[in-house]
Motif scaffolding. Structure first.
Motif, PDB file in Angstrom:
ATOM      1  N   GLU A  40       0.827  -1.214   0.000  1.00 49.84           N
ATOM      2  CA  GLU A  40       0.000   0.000   0.000  1.00 49.84           C
ATOM      3  C   GLU A  40       0.858   1.259   0.000  1.00 49.84           C
ATOM      4  OE1 GLU A  40      -3.928  -1.423   2.495  1.00 49.84           O
ATOM      5  OE2 GLU A  40      -2.162  -0.785   3.605  1.00 49.84           O
ATOM      6  N   LYS A  91     -15.213   5.997   0.941  1.00 49.77           N
ATOM      7  CA  LYS A  91     -15.787   5.278  -0.206  1.00 49.77           C
ATOM      8  C   LYS A  91     -17.243   4.889   0.004  1.00 49.77           C
ATOM      9  CE  LYS A  91     -13.434   1.314   1.700  1.00 49.77           C
ATOM     10  NZ  LYS A  91     -12.849   0.023   1.492  1.00 49.77           N
ATOM     11  N   ASP A 302     -11.968   1.937  -3.970  1.00 49.79           N
ATOM     12  CA  ASP A 302     -11.384   2.996  -3.145  1.00 49.79           C
ATOM     13  C   ASP A 302     -11.550   4.328  -3.850  1.00 49.79           C
ATOM     14  OD1 ASP A 302     -10.271   1.551  -0.919  1.00 49.79           O
ATOM     15  OD2 ASP A 302      -8.746   0.754  -2.269  1.00 49.79           O
ATOM     16  N   LYS A 338      -0.889  -1.967  -5.995  1.00 53.27           N
ATOM     17  CA  LYS A 338      -1.937  -2.140  -4.971  1.00 53.27           C
ATOM     18  C   LYS A 338      -2.621  -3.504  -5.037  1.00 53.27           C
ATOM     19  CE  LYS A 338      -4.553   0.110  -1.822  1.00 53.27           C
ATOM     20  NZ  LYS A 338      -5.265  -1.013  -1.207  1.00 53.27           N
TER      21      LYS A 338
END
Ligand code: GAL
Length: 418
Positions: A40, A91, A302, A338
């Motif tokens: 991340e 989100k 996201d 990611k």
């Protein structure tokens, strides 16, 4: 989220503050996120690089804690104090909740210039808009219903890669007998719920998942498939090691990476950890749909929601951040790191690995066949109060001797939370 009186006071304060010279450097963005694991951190670093290349300073506001519970708490405190960041990782339906507080910025200028309406599926762009105006920008599509597998562990145990729940338990038993941990897991409520929703999907199929965990239909919530789901979850518990309590998800993934454990139920941010460790999809690790969920796809998108900023320079920097996030360059490099896939059209799939291209294909197929579902565990399906109450029930079930029957009743009650 009942912030209203606080937020109004905070906004009044912000107006006073705006009259005094800006404290921040003119071209700066402050971004609140919870992307702190190996994979991340590499992903978000790409956005920082991109903004700095545009002459915009990056102020990192990282709050560790999987799935963002700590980040949400930190964000509320900042908004209440009248010092919201430029953008925050928010989100799903939560975007509407923050929109109702009157604190989000209109970023239509970036969206119009970048033709976002034509690049995003409307199911995605609708979530990014509050009252018809863009207030958030999407970064990716994560698939949640995955099982991450170490093929070497399978080989050592004489087990084969499972495609359904029966095979999963056969493999788990063999791994356990071989003296290894069958299921890598971190005992945190959001991780418990991540496993739970994949089990519900595998047990009842996409239509049942939708009725139970999206529409919160009481008959589905109390029906035999939900009971079966909790029974299955109880059985999965017996393959988790005794040190799982409180363990972070990426540490559980590391157990699969280094061969201590065989399998993990987790969304494809886990792939970011395999990639960061130099592991190759299909060779060093397998990404399999969670048992019995091959035809379905639970999505977790996201996004960065934008907060009202105080002056024209900050607003310019904010729009530039929004445009960077939607650029094909960012969508490629961010998602390669990611573990997710680009959310917008027009990004080449050439550099993506076997798990990512499978995710792209499966998403398209599930969308056609009616198996594309929002992840309840990751804030895509229902409001935060109900999601929180459901998470509490699942966590209690995972951490106590609560019976499946009692869990079903508690779940149905939690789904009525206002
Ligand atoms: C998810 C989020 C992912 C990843 C994960 C672990 O909810 O969408 O981007 O960060 O939590 O924190």
């Amino acid at each position: 989220m009942k912030l209203k009186p606080f937020v109004q006071a905070a906004l009044a304060l912000a107006t006073v503050v705006a009259a005094t010279p800006a404290v921040h450097a003119a071209a700066q963005v402050e971004v609140l996120h919870y992307w702190t694991s190996g994979g991340e951190a590499k992903s978000i670093a790409e956005l920082k690089k991109m903004m700095e290349a545009k002459g915009v300073a990056w102020k990192d506001f990282a709050v560790a804690g999987g799935a963002g519970e700590n980040a949400t708490t930190a964000l509320k405190a900042r908004v209440i104090a009248g010092s919201a960041p430029t953008a925050a990782q928010i989100k799903g339906p939560s975007i509407q909740e923050w929109g109702q507080e009157g604190v989000l910025a209109n970023i239509d200028a970036a969206a119009t210039e970048g033709k976002w309406d034509s690049l995003l599926p409307s199911v995605v762009s609708n979530v990014m808009k509050y009252k018809g105006h863009y207030v958030a920008v999407p970064v990716n599509v994560h698939r949640v219903n995955w099982l991450w597998v170490n093929p070497e562990v399978l080989a050592k145990a004489g087990a084969k890669a499972p495609t359904n729940m029966d095979e999963f338990f056969v493999a788990a038993e063999k791994i356990k007998k071989a003296g290894l941990i069958a299921v890598a897991h971190g005992g945190q409520p959001w991780q418990d719920t991540t496993v739970f929703e994949s089990v519900v999907l595998g047990t009842g199929g996409a239509a049942f998942y939708d009725k139970a965990l999206v529409k919160l239909d009481q008959a589905a919530l109390t029906g035999p498939q939900m009971l079966k789901s909790f029974e299955t979850l109880a059985k999965i518990k017996t393959y988790i090691d005794k040190d799982a309590a409180g363990r972070d998800w990426n540490l559980a993934t590391a157990m699969v990476i280094n061969g201590k454990a065989g399998m993990q139920f987790m969304g494809d941010w886990a792939k970011g950890e395999f990639t960061a460790a130099g592991k190759v999809a299909g060779k060093d690790f397998l990404c399999l749909p969670a048992p019995g969920t091959e035809k379905a796809f639970t999505f977790n998108i996201d996004s960065l929601a934008m907060f009202k900023v105080k002056n024209a320079d900050e607003q310019k920097a904010q729009l530039s951040l929004a445009s960077a996030v939607m650029s094909p360059e960012f969508q490629e490099v961010f998602n390669l790191n990611k573990g997710s896939i680009p959310v917008r059209a027009g990004v080449s799939r050439a550099k993506f690995d076997a798990c990512a291209t499978r995710s792209m294909d499966d998403m398209a197929a599930a969308s056609k066949a009616g198996g594309l579902e929002p992840s309840m565990a990751h804030g895509m399906a229902i409001d935060s109060a109900k999601a929180g109450a459901i998470q509490d029930v699942v966590a209690k079930f995972m951490n106590s001797a609560m019976t499946p029957q009692a869990a079903v009743q508690a779940l149905a009650k939690a789904a009525k939370t206002k």
